[in-house]
Design an enzyme around this catalytic site. Structure first.
Site, PDB file in Angstrom:
ATOM      1  N   GLY A  29       1.001  -0.959  -0.446  1.00 37.73           N
ATOM      2  CA  GLY A  29       0.251  -0.029   0.089  1.00 37.73           C
ATOM      3  C   GLY A  29       0.932   1.259  -0.100  1.00 37.73           C
ATOM      4  O   GLY A  29       1.975   1.091   0.148  1.00 37.73           O
ATOM      5  N   THR A  31       0.670   3.532   1.861  1.00 37.40           N
ATOM      6  CA  THR A  31       2.027   4.155   3.210  1.00 37.40           C
ATOM      7  C   THR A  31       3.127   2.601   3.492  1.00 37.40           C
ATOM      8  O   THR A  31       4.705   2.978   3.621  1.00 37.40           O
ATOM      9  CB  THR A  31       1.161   3.233   4.629  1.00 37.40           C
ATOM     10  OG1 THR A  31       0.083   4.054   4.460  1.00 37.40           O
ATOM     11  CG2 THR A  31       1.793   3.637   5.812  1.00 37.40           C
ATOM     12  N   GLY A  82       0.198  -1.596   6.768  1.00 36.18           N
ATOM     13  CA  GLY A  82      -0.879  -0.184   6.633  1.00 36.18           C
ATOM     14  C   GLY A  82      -2.029  -0.795   6.838  1.00 36.18           C
ATOM     15  O   GLY A  82      -2.281  -2.297   7.638  1.00 36.18           O
ATOM     16  N   ALA A  83      -3.135  -0.130   7.083  1.00 27.11           N
ATOM     17  CA  ALA A  83      -4.522  -0.848   7.925  1.00 27.11           C
ATOM     18  C   ALA A  83      -5.538   0.554   6.962  1.00 27.11           C
ATOM     19  O   ALA A  83      -4.957   1.301   6.709  1.00 27.11           O
ATOM     20  CB  ALA A  83      -4.423  -1.112   8.600  1.00 27.11           C
ATOM     21  N   LYS A  94      -8.448  -4.008   6.561  1.00 24.18           N
ATOM     22  CA  LYS A  94      -6.978  -4.308   5.780  1.00 24.18           C
ATOM     23  C   LYS A  94      -8.021  -5.211   3.757  1.00 24.18           C
ATOM     24  O   LYS A  94      -9.045  -5.898   3.913  1.00 24.18           O
ATOM     25  CB  LYS A  94      -6.321  -5.016   5.644  1.00 24.18           C
ATOM     26  CG  LYS A  94      -5.165  -4.652   7.087  1.00 24.18           C
ATOM     27  CD  LYS A  94      -4.121  -5.112   7.290  1.00 24.18           C
ATOM     28  CE  LYS A  94      -3.109  -5.539   6.784  1.00 24.18           C
ATOM     29  NZ  LYS A  94      -2.369  -4.389   5.235  1.00 24.18           N
ATOM     30  N   GLY A  96      -7.911  -2.962   1.362  1.00 25.06           N
ATOM     31  CA  GLY A  96      -8.502  -1.930  -0.055  1.00 25.06           C
ATOM     32  C   GLY A  96      -7.631  -1.597  -0.623  1.00 25.06           C
ATOM     33  O   GLY A  96      -8.170  -1.746  -1.985  1.00 25.06           O
ATOM     34  N   GLU A 103      -0.966 -10.610   2.738  1.00 23.03           N
ATOM     35  CA  GLU A 103      -0.715 -10.073   3.866  1.00 23.03           C
ATOM     36  C   GLU A 103      -1.116 -10.718   5.186  1.00 23.03           C
ATOM     37  O   GLU A 103       0.075 -10.999   6.656  1.00 23.03           O
ATOM     38  CB  GLU A 103      -1.212  -9.392   4.041  1.00 23.03           C
ATOM     39  CG  GLU A 103      -1.182  -7.631   3.282  1.00 23.03           C
ATOM     40  CD  GLU A 103      -2.205  -6.079   3.022  1.00 23.03           C
ATOM     41  OE1 GLU A 103      -1.328  -5.503   2.511  1.00 23.03           O
ATOM     42  OE2 GLU A 103      -3.056  -6.774   3.281  1.00 23.03           O
TER      43      GLU A 103
END
Ligand SMILES: O=C[C@H](O)[C@H](O)[C@H](O)COP(=O)(O)O
Length: 217
Positions: A29, A31, A82-83, A94, A96, A103
């Protein structure tokens, strides 16, 4: 401060958890992309990384970080990811970016999960962000009907095929007050590969990028 600047601050702060000579678990992601940039700055001090997606693998390789296959290693200390949302119990939504299954697999092997988010991702009750569910393509409509019975409104994420060749349903309208139970309930539906709730195995450390700096929880 922009949202991306908050993501960057959280991503670079996670370097504190990376130890010399280690293999680092890397999520997926926007982040995590900042974390990968940070990791590249210490690449000569680590053994390498185990990646949770094709996208992260490409970025890691482009920056000269050695990749390990998860099947080659039995344990490693830290997974950084990330989340989309994280609640006070450190349970997360998670997926997205559709990378939820790999993950969850990589996170399962790590001793510690370090979650990096910007300040918009912390919530009291999850569900405002639609919950991603990865499904075997032929089971998509069956699973959607079962998710509707649980009170959600599943929407097929058209045009998206996961790294595992599967489809994603995004479940709207949930108020997730019991994330551990809901994670297990959805995973028990035949045809579900996994769902985006990381509750049974939530985060151990949370780093939140805010205009006031990175807050650790
Ligand atoms: O599938 C994607 C992952 O679960 C991401 O970690 C999550 O969607 C957060 O992504 P971002 O850091 O881009 O907001």
């Amino acid at each position: 401060m922009t949202q991306d600047e908050m993501k960057k601050a959280a991503g670079w702060a996670a370097l504190e958890y990376v130890t010399a000579g280690s293999i680092v678990g890397v999520g997926t992601g926007s982040t995590v992309n900042h974390f990968i940039d940070a990791l590249a700055s210490v690449k000569d001090q680590i053994k390498g990384a185990v990646s949770s997606s094709e996208a992260s693998s490409i970025r890691l390789q482009e920056l000269g970080i050695k990749l390990f296959d998860l099947n080659e290693i039995s344990e490693f200390a830290v997974y950084v990811d990330g989340a989309d949302e994280i609640d006070p119990s450190m349970a997360m939504i998670k997926g997205g970016g559709a990378a939820l299954t790999r993950e969850k697999i990589v996170a399962a092997v790590a001793e510690r999960f370090v979650c990096i988010v910007d300040g918009t991702k912390t919530v009291d009750v999850m569900g405002q962000f639609p919950l991603p569910v990865e499904v075997i393509p032929m089971a998509r409509e069956y699973v959607a009907r079962e998710l509707t019975k649980l009170g959600g409104q599943p929407v097929y994420r058209e045009g998206v095929v996961t790294d595992n060749g599967n489809h994603i349903l995004d479940v709207h309208g949930l108020s997730i007050t019991e994330p551990v139970a809901l994670e297990a309930r959805i995973n028990a539906i035949v045809g579900v590969v996994t769902n985006g709730l990381f509750a049974e195995r939530g985060a151990d450390v949370l780093l939140v990028g805010t205009p006031e700096g990175v807050v650790k929880k």
